[in-house]
Design a protein around this motif. Sequence first.
Motif, PDB file in Angstrom:
ATOM      1  N   UNK A  43      70.283  63.904 130.486  1.00  0.00           N
ATOM      2  CA  UNK A  43      69.683  64.753 131.505  1.00  0.00           C
ATOM      3  C   UNK A  43      68.364  65.292 130.990  1.00  0.00           C
ATOM      4  N   UNK A  44      67.788  66.288 131.666  1.00  0.00           N
ATOM      5  CA  UNK A  44      66.503  66.833 131.218  1.00  0.00           C
ATOM      6  C   UNK A  44      66.528  67.326 129.776  1.00  0.00           C
ATOM      7  N   UNK A  45      67.613  67.992 129.366  1.00  0.00           N
ATOM      8  CA  UNK A  45      67.678  68.507 127.992  1.00  0.00           C
ATOM      9  C   UNK A  45      67.669  67.379 126.972  1.00  0.00           C
ATOM     10  N   UNK A  46      68.553  66.400 127.152  1.00  0.00           N
ATOM     11  CA  UNK A  46      68.616  65.290 126.213  1.00  0.00           C
ATOM     12  C   UNK A  46      67.339  64.481 126.157  1.00  0.00           C
ATOM     13  N   UNK A  47      66.689  64.307 127.303  1.00  0.00           N
ATOM     14  CA  UNK A  47      65.460  63.509 127.342  1.00  0.00           C
ATOM     15  C   UNK A  47      64.279  64.249 126.717  1.00  0.00           C
ATOM     16  N   UNK A  68      72.715  54.976 135.721  1.00  0.00           N
ATOM     17  CA  UNK A  68      71.273  55.186 135.585  1.00  0.00           C
ATOM     18  C   UNK A  68      70.655  55.756 136.847  1.00  0.00           C
ATOM     19  N   UNK A  69      71.134  55.344 138.014  1.00  0.00           N
ATOM     20  CA  UNK A  69      70.526  55.763 139.266  1.00  0.00           C
ATOM     21  C   UNK A  69      71.402  56.800 139.955  1.00  0.00           C
ATOM     22  N   UNK A  70      71.052  58.047 139.808  1.00  0.00           N
ATOM     23  CA  UNK A  70      71.735  59.152 140.485  1.00  0.00           C
ATOM     24  C   UNK A  70      70.671  60.053 141.083  1.00  0.00           C
ATOM     25  N   UNK A  71      70.728  60.270 142.409  1.00  0.00           N
ATOM     26  CA  UNK A  71      69.682  61.047 143.069  1.00  0.00           C
ATOM     27  C   UNK A  71      70.195  62.334 143.704  1.00  0.00           C
ATOM     28  N   UNK A  72      71.394  62.752 143.320  1.00  0.00           N
ATOM     29  CA  UNK A  72      71.848  64.070 143.738  1.00  0.00           C
ATOM     30  C   UNK A  72      71.261  65.092 142.778  1.00  0.00           C
ATOM     31  N   UNK A  73      70.963  66.281 143.309  1.00  0.00           N
ATOM     32  CA  UNK A  73      70.299  67.249 142.452  1.00  0.00           C
ATOM     33  C   UNK A  73      70.561  68.672 142.892  1.00  0.00           C
ATOM     34  N   UNK A  74      71.195  69.448 142.030  1.00  0.00           N
ATOM     35  CA  UNK A  74      71.311  70.882 142.273  1.00  0.00           C
ATOM     36  C   UNK A  74      70.093  71.608 141.713  1.00  0.00           C
ATOM     37  N   UNK A  75      69.677  71.243 140.506  1.00  0.00           N
ATOM     38  CA  UNK A  75      68.532  71.898 139.883  1.00  0.00           C
ATOM     39  C   UNK A  75      67.241  71.359 140.477  1.00  0.00           C
ATOM     40  N   UNK A  76      66.412  72.257 140.969  1.00  0.00           N
ATOM     41  CA  UNK A  76      65.168  71.819 141.610  1.00  0.00           C
ATOM     42  C   UNK A  76      63.952  72.607 141.147  1.00  0.00           C
ATOM     43  N   UNK A  94      51.790  64.477 136.859  1.00  0.00           N
ATOM     44  CA  UNK A  94      52.672  63.664 137.702  1.00  0.00           C
ATOM     45  C   UNK A  94      53.719  64.527 138.384  1.00  0.00           C
ATOM     46  N   UNK A  95      54.237  65.518 137.672  1.00  0.00           N
ATOM     47  CA  UNK A  95      55.226  66.423 138.277  1.00  0.00           C
ATOM     48  C   UNK A  95      54.600  67.218 139.416  1.00  0.00           C
ATOM     49  N   UNK A  96      53.392  67.713 139.220  1.00  0.00           N
ATOM     50  CA  UNK A  96      52.713  68.495 140.255  1.00  0.00           C
ATOM     51  C   UNK A  96      52.423  67.656 141.491  1.00  0.00           C
ATOM     52  N   UNK A  97      52.127  66.387 141.289  1.00  0.00           N
ATOM     53  CA  UNK A  97      51.860  65.500 142.425  1.00  0.00           C
ATOM     54  C   UNK A  97      53.112  65.259 143.251  1.00  0.00           C
ATOM     55  N   UNK A  98      54.274  65.301 142.634  1.00  0.00           N
ATOM     56  CA  UNK A  98      55.531  65.027 143.337  1.00  0.00           C
ATOM     57  C   UNK A  98      56.152  66.276 143.953  1.00  0.00           C
ATOM     58  N   UNK A  99      55.928  67.425 143.327  1.00  0.00           N
ATOM     59  CA  UNK A  99      56.640  68.629 143.718  1.00  0.00           C
ATOM     60  C   UNK A  99      55.893  69.506 144.706  1.00  0.00           C
ATOM     61  N   UNK A 133      63.105  67.899 142.674  1.00  0.00           N
ATOM     62  CA  UNK A 133      64.508  67.535 142.435  1.00  0.00           C
ATOM     63  C   UNK A 133      64.724  67.067 141.003  1.00  0.00           C
ATOM     64  N   UNK A 134      65.841  67.437 140.434  1.00  0.00           N
ATOM     65  CA  UNK A 134      66.098  67.129 139.033  1.00  0.00           C
ATOM     66  C   UNK A 134      66.002  65.639 138.745  1.00  0.00           C
ATOM     67  N   UNK A 135      66.429  64.803 139.682  1.00  0.00           N
ATOM     68  CA  UNK A 135      66.386  63.365 139.410  1.00  0.00           C
ATOM     69  C   UNK A 135      64.948  62.885 139.236  1.00  0.00           C
ATOM     70  N   UNK A 136      63.985  63.565 139.893  1.00  0.00           N
ATOM     71  CA  UNK A 136      62.590  63.173 139.712  1.00  0.00           C
ATOM     72  C   UNK A 136      62.055  63.661 138.367  1.00  0.00           C
ATOM     73  N   UNK A 137      62.467  64.850 137.947  1.00  0.00           N
ATOM     74  CA  UNK A 137      62.105  65.311 136.605  1.00  0.00           C
ATOM     75  C   UNK A 137      62.664  64.355 135.559  1.00  0.00           C
ATOM     76  N   UNK A 138      63.919  63.941 135.752  1.00  0.00           N
ATOM     77  CA  UNK A 138      64.542  62.984 134.840  1.00  0.00           C
ATOM     78  C   UNK A 138      63.784  61.660 134.847  1.00  0.00           C
ATOM     79  N   UNK A 139      63.362  61.230 136.010  1.00  0.00           N
ATOM     80  CA  UNK A 139      62.630  59.964 136.122  1.00  0.00           C
ATOM     81  C   UNK A 139      61.338  60.006 135.304  1.00  0.00           C
ATOM     82  N   UNK A 140      60.609  61.101 135.383  1.00  0.00           N
ATOM     83  CA  UNK A 140      59.376  61.246 134.606  1.00  0.00           C
ATOM     84  C   UNK A 140      59.674  61.256 133.111  1.00  0.00           C
TER      85      UNK A 140
END
Length: 568
Positions: A43-47, A68-76, A94-99, A133-140
């Motif tokens: 997740x974000x911490x491990x990455x 690998x592909x999970x797009x549910x997200x509580x943390x946003x 990149x994060x600012x462009x998406x969020x 969404x957390x999955x987008x943070x994870x993707x980056x």
Amino acid sequence: MGRSGFNDPAAFAVSNERIGVNAQPRRRASEHEGAEILIVGAGPTGLVLAAELARRGVIPRVIDAGKAEVKESRAVAVAARSLELLDDLGIAAAALQRGIPLRRLNFHQDSTALAELDLTALDSPFPIDLVLPQWQTVELLRDKVEKLGVEVEWETRLASFRPDDGVVTAEIVHPGGRSERFSTGWLIGCDGAHSTVRTAAGIGWETADLRRNFILGDVAADWDIPRDCFHVWFAKTGLVAVFPMPGGYWRIITNAADDHPPGRPGLIDFAANVGERTPLDPRLRDLQWSSAFVAREGLAMQFRSGRVLLAGDAAHSHSPIGGQGMNTGMQDAYNLGWKLALVVADRRDPRLLDSYQSERRPVASSVINATSTATRVATGNALVARRVRRHALRLFGELNTAQQKFSNALGEHLVNYRNSALVYEHCVNAKPRPWSDSETGPEAGEVVRDGYVETASGPVALRHLFRALGHHLLLFAAHESRPDALTEWKLHAEQVMAGNGQVHVITRCHVASGSTPGVYADLRSDVHNRYGVRRPSLYLIRPDKYVGYRNDAMDFDRVRDYFHRLDT
């Protein structure tokens, strides 16, 4: 704190190509024979931890039991301090462009406006709360670690482990059931609140049930309300909070009316609460995702047990009120990464890792206390509770100092390590005061401040200078401009740093063409003032962008002492 004056975060997130930011990886993580670090959880911490290690040349092995592909997200919510972390990794733009940036927090009692809080009243180059969404943070982050040579092994779980003499032997199960025995120097549990690592290590877990049930979901709605705000409505039966999501959707969070929220909330559940508790149109559509949960909190008794460490939700979990969970975990990793890299790559004393627990566990405990209180206050439905909340919010909205403290707390800028044995400062000169009464500069253990200095080719942000790996020693020259004096200071400082990082000299005077590299001009004294400097002084910045040491004189022997502390 003073305001930074940065109004457009995206404009300042672009990488400065003049500054080198990453070391080259030494090997790919798929070649994990003998890998000295095993991270459980991607997740974000491990990455973030994987990125911090890999860019310092230490390639960890990373496994995750999920797909690998999970797009549910509580943390946003990505807080200001986490955006600074992502900027250090070169991915904030990149994060600012998406969020979606949130700049205000609006509170309502039924149809009456109670308060509007300014989320930008903090000293950061990113004075916002970013909805992503957390999955987008994870993707980056996944893209970043892959470029650094880390390959995440998905659907691969840790079954068990045992500490041996100087190593940890782990039993790893691959997709299809194949089992592998793997020995590593360090095992890091970033595997969530139900952590296998924490349980197997026998680390105690203090828990509490807040007895608050919530449902949340992402819906489409035709609401004429600002999309740069977090909106909260209080009613007799509970609260409804809404904020914008990418793609034109809205995230709805509402507490359940009883102790039995629906297992899978539908549009009818959200519409009922919106219609009853807010003036918004309850005609909702296109439910993208929904979930129900009970607010619980937990804190690990210790964050380190020998060669096993915990980070993120494995070390602490708390109410989602305030959006601190993911951000606190990422900051855990930011604190741990450079220390673990020093231990593994530079063979520093492993006792350095004790500072991870001593610095981060009090932060986690504080976050739990704050979010627990906020949850109880926000969901209190008794008449007295509602009246107190209403009057408190109105008063809060009228006090600029209170709003500033709130926005700094939400942005995680109030987190400090002032009581850590790993930070300290000296004041050599008694008069006049080295740091002014009105602007004292960041103390040892506090987060650094950004600013701009001049070079022959144009301005550069301090945070971009700090992207280079290692510690950073800032020599504030004040009005000293003689090239020979500046060069002598810099050479002496570099000898003291002994390869532990870079030296930057900042003078209030013009810098002559062809002057010593690493000497910068602060012609309007902006940076000197932001660091509270009146006379030649120095600040030593840690790799996680906290002040490790400061002195109101050019006392280089004290800097040498600081690095000796890393080994004791």
